[in-house]
Design an enzyme around this catalytic site. Structure first.
Site, PDB file in Angstrom:
ATOM      1  CD  GLU A  42       4.292  46.729 -27.291  1.00 42.44           C
ATOM      2  OE1 GLU A  42       5.460  46.540 -28.107  1.00 42.44           O
ATOM      3  OE2 GLU A  42       3.557  47.867 -27.639  1.00 42.44           O
ATOM      4  CE  LYS A  83       5.951  46.606 -31.741  1.00 40.28           C
ATOM      5  NZ  LYS A  83       6.258  47.401 -30.578  1.00 40.28           N
ATOM      6  CB  CYS A 106       2.367  47.670 -30.268  1.00 42.81           C
ATOM      7  SG  CYS A 106       2.013  49.518 -30.133  1.00 42.81           S
TER       8      CYS A 106
END
Length: 291
Positions: free
Chosen positions: A44, A111, A145
């Site tokens: 990330e 995200k 993540c």
């Protein structure tokens, strides 16, 4: 079907230097390609670092997408790279870009589940569900993540036909259970491969746990250590994946009409778990047909 291969790059970025990290990405991509990989997954925010404070304009320049694509095309390797992207009205996303081996950007994912203040103070939450694209003959979906810790996110990609879920991550102490247990579980319950590429070292008060992992649909996993930069490469056996999905038909055996609360939220009474639609089989299990 053949056996393409995926690589994950466990690394510590040069903090705040996209140029230096792009140069390192080129080296890592060359190494992964030489080892037979068709796709490389980075951590990330690999082009900047994750816990580095405010993100200045040079760290979120949309041109970084094209710089990444250029490397993929020149090396001839698919890439999934974590980076920050600034778009209209100054909105900044925690993003991952999927680029094929010709250097064509196939998708940019933003995200959707932001992690605490580190994310929410700097990024807007992604507005759309992740998509699936084909890279090196493999149908790839992206999460970032914290996203992978929500079963619904991984399941949505499996239902969309993903063979592999690529997960750039910046997982930190003390949450090693994600690496050790959640990633293999996501692979098994969705009958997919999961490639989880993590940071190492420390940024400010954040201590990364390393332990990048590539997990297969049977739960077996190839793992990196805690502190060293590594490139893991694992074959993606699409024939075996097809066989395993037939033997463990989790997706086909779902009963989504009973999972109403997963998408609608809970009713006023949390103990009620929301209103459940009528059961199409009110009298019990579906009767078996005579053979």
């Amino acid at each position: 079907m053949g056996r393409p291969a995926v690589a994950v790059w466990q690394m510590a970025p040069v903090i705040g230097s996209p140029a230096a990290n792009l140069a390192r990405l080129r080296e890592a991509a060359s190494t992964a390609a030489a080892r037979g990989a068709g796709l490389l997954v980075t951590p990330e925010l690999a082009l900047t670092g994750y816990d580095i404070g405010a993100l200045t304009d040079d760290l979120t320049d949309p041109a970084l997408l094209e710089d990444t694509a250029r490397i993929a095309g020149e090396i001839g390797l698919g890439l999934v790279v974590g980076l920050a992207v600034r778009e209209h009205a100054g909105v900044v996303w925690n993003a991952a870009v999927a680029v094929d081996s010709t250097g064509t950007i196939r998708a940019t994912y933003r995200k959707i589940h932001l992690f605490g203040g580190l994310d929410s103070s700097r990024f807007a939450p992604g507005p759309t569900v992740p998509t699936v694209v084909e890279l090196d003959g493999v149908r790839v979906g992206m999460l970032i993540c914290y996203d992978i810790e929500f079963p619904e996110a991984a399941r949505s990609l499996a239902l969309a036909g993903a063979d592999l879920i690529a997960v750039p991550t910046a997982n930190m102490a003390p949450w090693t259970a994600v690496n050790e247990h959640i990633i293999p579980a996501r692979a098994v319950e969705n009958q997919v491969y999961v490639a989880y590429a993590n940071h190492i070292g420390r940024e400010r008060d954040t201590h990364y746990v390393g332990r990048s992992v590539i997990a297969g649909p049977d739960g077996t996993a190839r793992r990196a250590g805690e502190t060293a930069e590594e490139i893991l490469v694992t074959a993606i056996d699409l024939d075996d994946l097809t066989r395993r999905r037939a033997a463990s038909p989790y997706l086909a055996d779902r009963r989504p009409h009973l999972y109403h609360a997963l998408t609608t939220g809970f009713a006023d009474d949390p103990g009620s778990h929301g209103a459940v639609p009528d059961d199409p089989y009110p009298d019990g299990p579906v009767p078996e047909e005579d053979s």
